[in-house]
Design an enzyme around this catalytic site. Sequence first.
Site, PDB file in Angstrom:
ATOM      1  N   HIS A  12      -4.375   9.744   3.759  1.00  0.00           N
ATOM      2  CA  HIS A  12      -4.116   8.441   3.475  1.00  0.00           C
ATOM      3  C   HIS A  12      -2.709   7.965   2.987  1.00  0.00           C
ATOM      4  O   HIS A  12      -2.575   7.038   2.426  1.00  0.00           O
ATOM      5  CB  HIS A  12      -5.332   7.934   2.800  1.00  0.00           C
ATOM      6  CG  HIS A  12      -5.144   8.388   1.138  1.00  0.00           C
ATOM      7  ND1 HIS A  12      -6.098   8.543   0.594  1.00  0.00           N
ATOM      8  CD2 HIS A  12      -4.004   8.805   0.433  1.00  0.00           C
ATOM      9  CE1 HIS A  12      -5.806   9.282  -0.801  1.00  0.00           C
ATOM     10  NE2 HIS A  12      -4.412   9.211  -0.816  1.00  0.00           N
ATOM     11  N   HIS A  59      -4.321   4.608  -6.650  1.00  0.00           N
ATOM     12  CA  HIS A  59      -2.962   5.167  -7.046  1.00  0.00           C
ATOM     13  C   HIS A  59      -2.335   4.514  -8.094  1.00  0.00           C
ATOM     14  O   HIS A  59      -1.154   4.215  -7.933  1.00  0.00           O
ATOM     15  CB  HIS A  59      -2.171   5.477  -6.018  1.00  0.00           C
ATOM     16  CG  HIS A  59      -2.802   6.274  -4.878  1.00  0.00           C
ATOM     17  ND1 HIS A  59      -3.792   5.821  -3.840  1.00  0.00           N
ATOM     18  CD2 HIS A  59      -2.596   7.518  -4.315  1.00  0.00           C
ATOM     19  CE1 HIS A  59      -4.045   7.036  -3.108  1.00  0.00           C
ATOM     20  NE2 HIS A  59      -3.489   7.942  -3.398  1.00  0.00           N
ATOM     21  N   HIS A 193      -0.175  18.594  -0.831  1.00  0.00           N
ATOM     22  CA  HIS A 193       1.280  17.982  -1.325  1.00  0.00           C
ATOM     23  C   HIS A 193       1.146  18.097  -2.752  1.00  0.00           C
ATOM     24  O   HIS A 193       0.174  18.041  -3.543  1.00  0.00           O
ATOM     25  CB  HIS A 193       1.105  16.402  -0.677  1.00  0.00           C
ATOM     26  CG  HIS A 193       0.290  15.383  -1.142  1.00  0.00           C
ATOM     27  ND1 HIS A 193      -0.737  15.500  -0.700  1.00  0.00           N
ATOM     28  CD2 HIS A 193       0.602  14.283  -2.018  1.00  0.00           C
ATOM     29  CE1 HIS A 193      -1.669  14.493  -1.140  1.00  0.00           C
ATOM     30  NE2 HIS A 193      -0.504  13.782  -1.859  1.00  0.00           N
TER      31      HIS A 193
END
Length: 279
Positions: A12, A59, A193
């Site tokens: 995403h 987030h 990541h």
Amino acid sequence: MARLIGGIGTSHVPSIAAALDKGLRNTDEWKPFFDGYIPAQDWAAAAAPDIAVVIFNDHGNAFFLDRVPTLALGVAESYDPIDEGWGPRAVPSFQGAADFAWHLADQMVARHFDPLICRELQVDHGMQVPMELIFGRPAAWPVKVVPILVNTIQYPIPTPQRMWELGRVLRAAIESWPTDEKVVVLGTGGLSHQLQGARAGYINPAEDRKWIADIGPNPARYRDMTREDYVEVFGSEGAELIMWLVMRGAMDIQVKTLFRHYFAPASMTGAGMVLLENL
Ligand code: DHB
Ligand code: FE
């Protein structure tokens, strides 16, 4: 009864949204990434699900570090895309499958998952990007949505085993929902990541490729890994991959991997997708 017709795992990454907004879809840099999603888009158009359950993390947009629910569930009638600081995006609001979401809330609590229940919620790239990757840029989304938000931002994050169990509860909720609606489950995040600390910029394409190949046929290793294993192998933000386990846990033990796609990135993040069907 409602029916689970497929499970999709996908990245995403917010730069995907930026690329779409800037009209970069067909540039040399981005075309191979987006083209890898065409089979999933064709599948979704043909399968025509009624409801998409989307598992993602906020987030720091809808929730901030002052209040971090480990698990949250949207039961709203609609969800607006949140402005993450670059201005409003040309993405339509999402219509909520509120009736099914309340049923899911009841089933989760009955089976000892106790989410923060959200009657109002704005959704960030964690949900916007997967929906765009699978359903394109329609004037109105062709499915209703149920957002499930998992804290993968601030330790302690939930365990992979717990995510798998949540998938089992989700499956039972789908199969005890007395309509003939078709449900697709989207597990989002990753792939490898790390955006912070001494390993900032870390990615692990070899393990990403293994994940994409094995999450369908051989998920046991990933279910059994610890949270720390996820951070070590996939990076601190790559640990978002635990959210794919909700999708995988909802599917049968034996599944067919219809499509898979990995994009060897020139960026900070491994990116990819799998599409699974029960046999
Ligand atoms: C980034 C953010 C994400 O949420 C993610 O999953 C991957 C990358 C980023 O800001 O680069
Ligand atoms: Fe993320």
